[in-house]
Design a protein around this motif. Sequence first.
Motif, PDB file in Angstrom:
ATOM      1  N   ARG A  12      -5.823   8.575   1.604  1.00 13.86           N
ATOM      2  CA  ARG A  12      -6.733   7.267   1.957  1.00 13.86           C
ATOM      3  C   ARG A  12      -6.560   6.369   1.234  1.00 13.86           C
ATOM      4  NH1 ARG A  12     -10.822  10.109   2.406  1.00 13.86           N
ATOM      5  NH2 ARG A  12     -11.954   9.393   0.725  1.00 13.86           N
ATOM      6  N   ALA A  13      -6.608   6.371  -0.240  1.00 11.69           N
ATOM      7  CA  ALA A  13      -6.487   5.511  -1.005  1.00 11.69           C
ATOM      8  C   ALA A  13      -5.251   4.752  -1.060  1.00 11.69           C
ATOM      9  CB  ALA A  13      -6.783   6.151  -2.726  1.00 11.69           C
ATOM     10  N   LEU A  14      -4.183   5.511  -0.853  1.00 18.05           N
ATOM     11  CA  LEU A  14      -2.811   4.714  -0.867  1.00 18.05           C
ATOM     12  C   LEU A  14      -2.949   3.989   0.522  1.00 18.05           C
ATOM     13  CD1 LEU A  14      -0.496   7.524  -1.864  1.00 18.05           C
ATOM     14  CD2 LEU A  14      -1.446   5.612  -3.213  1.00 18.05           C
ATOM     15  N   ASP A  15      -3.567   4.380   1.539  1.00 18.29           N
ATOM     16  CA  ASP A  15      -3.592   3.492   2.737  1.00 18.29           C
ATOM     17  C   ASP A  15      -4.288   2.252   2.575  1.00 18.29           C
ATOM     18  OD1 ASP A  15      -1.921   5.441   4.011  1.00 18.29           O
ATOM     19  OD2 ASP A  15      -3.551   6.686   4.937  1.00 18.29           O
ATOM     20  N   GLU A  16      -5.569   2.518   1.929  1.00 21.75           N
ATOM     21  CA  GLU A  16      -6.671   1.338   1.781  1.00 21.75           C
ATOM     22  C   GLU A  16      -5.635   0.194   0.821  1.00 21.75           C
ATOM     23  OE1 GLU A  16      -9.881   2.990   0.067  1.00 21.75           O
ATOM     24  OE2 GLU A  16     -10.377   3.884   1.892  1.00 21.75           O
ATOM     25  N   LEU A  17      -4.695   0.689   0.165  1.00 18.63           N
ATOM     26  CA  LEU A  17      -3.960  -0.320  -0.756  1.00 18.63           C
ATOM     27  C   LEU A  17      -3.013  -0.834  -0.188  1.00 18.63           C
ATOM     28  CD1 LEU A  17      -4.378   1.288  -4.034  1.00 18.63           C
ATOM     29  CD2 LEU A  17      -5.563  -0.469  -3.412  1.00 18.63           C
ATOM     30  N   GLY A  18      -2.320  -0.370   1.278  1.00 21.78           N
ATOM     31  CA  GLY A  18      -1.284  -0.820   1.802  1.00 21.78           C
ATOM     32  C   GLY A  18      -0.088  -0.065   1.376  1.00 21.78           C
ATOM     33  N   ILE A  19      -0.046   1.030   0.361  1.00 20.27           N
ATOM     34  CA  ILE A  19       1.355   1.610  -0.197  1.00 20.27           C
ATOM     35  C   ILE A  19       1.790   2.838   0.860  1.00 20.27           C
ATOM     36  CG2 ILE A  19       2.040   2.907  -2.061  1.00 20.27           C
ATOM     37  CD1 ILE A  19      -0.153   1.408  -3.848  1.00 20.27           C
ATOM     38  N   ASP A  20       2.850   2.767   1.381  1.00 24.51           N
ATOM     39  CA  ASP A  20       3.301   3.738   2.358  1.00 24.51           C
ATOM     40  C   ASP A  20       4.565   4.068   1.774  1.00 24.51           C
ATOM     41  OD1 ASP A  20       5.055   1.306   2.467  1.00 24.51           O
ATOM     42  OD2 ASP A  20       4.537   0.977   4.593  1.00 24.51           O
ATOM     43  N   ASP A  21       5.293   3.862   0.634  1.00 23.62           N
ATOM     44  CA  ASP A  21       6.561   4.286   0.316  1.00 23.62           C
ATOM     45  C   ASP A  21       6.367   5.550  -0.958  1.00 23.62           C
ATOM     46  OD1 ASP A  21       5.436   2.611  -1.571  1.00 23.62           O
ATOM     47  OD2 ASP A  21       7.376   1.754  -2.061  1.00 23.62           O
ATOM     48  N   VAL A  22       4.939   6.105  -0.993  1.00 23.77           N
ATOM     49  CA  VAL A  22       4.832   7.196  -2.101  1.00 23.77           C
ATOM     50  C   VAL A  22       4.453   8.277  -1.200  1.00 23.77           C
ATOM     51  CG1 VAL A  22       3.439   7.888  -3.882  1.00 23.77           C
ATOM     52  CG2 VAL A  22       4.360   5.406  -3.974  1.00 23.77           C
ATOM     53  N   ALA A  23       5.116   9.503  -1.421  1.00 23.47           N
ATOM     54  CA  ALA A  23       4.612  10.844  -0.732  1.00 23.47           C
ATOM     55  C   ALA A  23       3.487  11.306  -1.397  1.00 23.47           C
ATOM     56  CB  ALA A  23       5.973  11.583  -0.728  1.00 23.47           C
ATOM     57  N   VAL A  24       2.737  12.179  -0.922  1.00 23.82           N
ATOM     58  CA  VAL A  24       1.538  12.991  -1.304  1.00 23.82           C
ATOM     59  C   VAL A  24       1.497  14.282  -0.933  1.00 23.82           C
ATOM     60  CG1 VAL A  24      -1.029  12.859  -1.397  1.00 23.82           C
ATOM     61  CG2 VAL A  24       0.065  10.694  -1.173  1.00 23.82           C
ATOM     62  N   CYS A  25       1.088  15.119  -1.725  1.00 19.53           N
ATOM     63  CA  CYS A  25       1.071  16.641  -1.509  1.00 19.53           C
ATOM     64  C   CYS A  25       0.017  17.032  -2.419  1.00 19.53           C
ATOM     65  CB  CYS A  25       2.204  17.298  -1.609  1.00 19.53           C
ATOM     66  SG  CYS A  25       2.849  17.660  -3.126  1.00 19.53           S
ATOM     67  N   GLY A  26      -0.458  18.313  -2.116  1.00 21.10           N
ATOM     68  CA  GLY A  26      -1.427  18.841  -3.026  1.00 21.10           C
ATOM     69  C   GLY A  26      -0.925  20.584  -3.022  1.00 21.10           C
ATOM     70  N   LEU A  27      -1.439  21.079  -4.295  1.00 19.69           N
ATOM     71  CA  LEU A  27      -0.860  22.455  -4.528  1.00 19.69           C
ATOM     72  C   LEU A  27      -2.272  23.203  -4.911  1.00 19.69           C
ATOM     73  CD1 LEU A  27       1.235  24.589  -4.853  1.00 19.69           C
ATOM     74  CD2 LEU A  27       1.224  23.966  -7.305  1.00 19.69           C
ATOM     75  N   ALA A  28      -2.846  24.161  -3.821  1.00 20.22           N
ATOM     76  CA  ALA A  28      -4.089  24.981  -3.928  1.00 20.22           C
ATOM     77  C   ALA A  28      -3.965  26.121  -4.852  1.00 20.22           C
ATOM     78  CB  ALA A  28      -4.592  24.989  -2.595  1.00 20.22           C
ATOM     79  N   LYS A  29      -4.865  26.200  -5.829  1.00 22.39           N
ATOM     80  CA  LYS A  29      -4.588  27.503  -6.703  1.00 22.39           C
ATOM     81  C   LYS A  29      -4.719  28.721  -5.849  1.00 22.39           C
ATOM     82  CE  LYS A  29      -6.300  25.322 -11.060  1.00 22.39           C
ATOM     83  NZ  LYS A  29      -6.770  24.121 -10.497  1.00 22.39           N
TER      84      LYS A  29
END
Length: 722
Positions: A552-569
Amino acid sequence: MADPSSYRPRPGEIPDSPGVYRFRDEHRRVIYVGKAKSLRQRLANYFQDLANLHPRTRTMVTTAASVEWTVVSTEVEALQLEYSWIKEYDPRFNVKYRDDKSYPYLAVTMNEEFPRVQVMRGHKKKGVRYFGPYGHAWAIRDTVDLLLRVFPVRTCSAGVFKNAARTGRPCLLGYIGKCSAPCVGRITPDDHWDLADEFCDFMAGRTGTYLRRLERQMADAAEEMEYERAARLRDDIGALRKAMEKSAVVLADATDADLIAVAEDELEAAVQIFHVRGGRVRGQRGWVTDKVEEITTGALVEHALQQLYGEESGDAVPKEVLVPALPDPVEPVQLWLTERRGSGVSLRIPQRGDKKALMETVQRNAQQALVLHKTKRASDLTTRSRALEEIAEALDLDSAPLRVECYDISHLQGDDVVASMVVFEDGLARKSEYRRFQIKGFEGQDDVRSMHEVITRRFRRYLAEKEKTGEWADGEGLTDGEQRTDGGQRTDGGQRTDGEAGTAGGTGPDDGEALTHGPALKDEDGRPKRFAYPPQLVVVDGGQPQVAAAQRALDELGIDDVAVCGLAKRLEEVWLPREDDPVVLPRTSEGLYLLQRVRDEAHRFAITYQRAKRAKRFRAGPLDEVPGLGETRKQALIKHFGSVKRLRSATIDQICEVPGIGRKTAETVAAALAGAAPAGPAVNTATGEIMDDEDGAPETTADAPGEPVSAGTPDERRGQER
């Protein structure tokens, strides 16, 4: 991928004179530095049909976005400027030799009143004479131990020296004759300096003089029937000969020379250097480098000479430098070496005799070093490449994520909330790019909101830098609350000083505010800048909520060329934005192992910062607010009264009884404590009992004035940390 024709200079713009040129990428980073006798002819070679270029050169010109040049008067000046810029900008496409280890030197501190013999590593200091480098520190200590019989020079540290001078008793070496004991006045400073100078002469290869002198003294003592003295001199001569035998004679004419050999293949090159002084091998070192540009053996030798002698002068540059191939042209390099030494230097290829035979030995060492390097690196390089490919395939990325950033939030029950950003490039940690943040947008515990704030601030900085096209704001330093790591110091105003190491975290209230490493970074110079380079993949420590907040933070800044993922412990699941089910990588996956390493490093970096902040807060107390009261007098007050509670109830006359506390200071302390709220009592977490001073649990400790004893056992406190 850029088209070189888009930034090709117009005809007639490039001068036909010597100079140095720089290629920059789209982020204004310098990616290649080169020199040329004719800038026009050299640069024209880069802007021909891409099919005719070497693959590495083609990669460089398509990565670049601009080119610029600086005209100089001679080729020697171009060589010097090229070396300076390669050292300053660290361009990714230049050949850069790096030692595979920090080689130890035998150093004699001739810049001190009482010179000291010791082992030194790292950068060379002015006024210190160096011998080596040696392969192992123990080899230096063995040699020094033998020579101290004849040259009993000081070897102790400054602390030991001062303590001996204070007590009037030398250390053990002084008693057994391996130190002349200048600390207790057994030898004058001038005589000790002369002794150290003789030690340096012997190490420099002028050994015959001392051996002949000792032999004459031994013969004279025997004639005078002073047999004990003659026996001691005999043992001294034996010690010197044994020290000399450790480095056998390789050149009979007592030559001072450096021999440089290169072993290479299409991808890498290994360089070996033998330092010969007085005909004996006094040191050896080696480098390995990736051949990131199309380069000849002569050019590799030229870069090695720059690396080897760029910071040297005088006798550190020998009279002869023997190489396997000469740079083209050789005259500027030879003239540059002559200027560094201050007298003539012969740069040549050995053709026959002992020097050619020794060069073959150096060449064999270089070949073995290259083979060993490839054996060590092969599995590691293959594994990292496979890990990045597996991540790209699992996350459906267009290409392998060469730069990965990972973020983690850390706090203790909602207090001291901080965040970390760690960077991995090509699967390896890039610690100089680490950053850390304080969460100031709100109070309390909310990992999701904290993650949104950190990602927003980091990429808002990136967008600000992108807008400015590399320009940094004048006069702006680190904002309040920003921290540095790796022990770096900050100057007043928050700006970093030249030569500082470490990183800083962004926590300023203005997310678009530019940060600076100091005044030298205010122009487009291509040096590393904070938050200026985007990652291909952002990893967050957490599950679906944290991933959604980052996206959501990237979308609000208009950045669409950076992938996001999370690693749950919990189950080591990989979560993607707007996906209800996680991606499950096999437990044996190299990609999962790399993500775990990145996540664990972010967690380590965050919790280390959080603990440091908490410890600093715990150490603060009412006495810290007393103007003019230093740490020594604070400790004296706590030691005298036992606790801040007792100090608060003391009269001004009682406070004046403490050594070093005058009446004015006592009045200031009493006034400060009267206005401060009393600290709460300590609590026994096992029983719930409130402990007062009589129970043996003081309100404060000498290490933490003004604060209650921390509640809970260490294990309990660690369990509350996030």
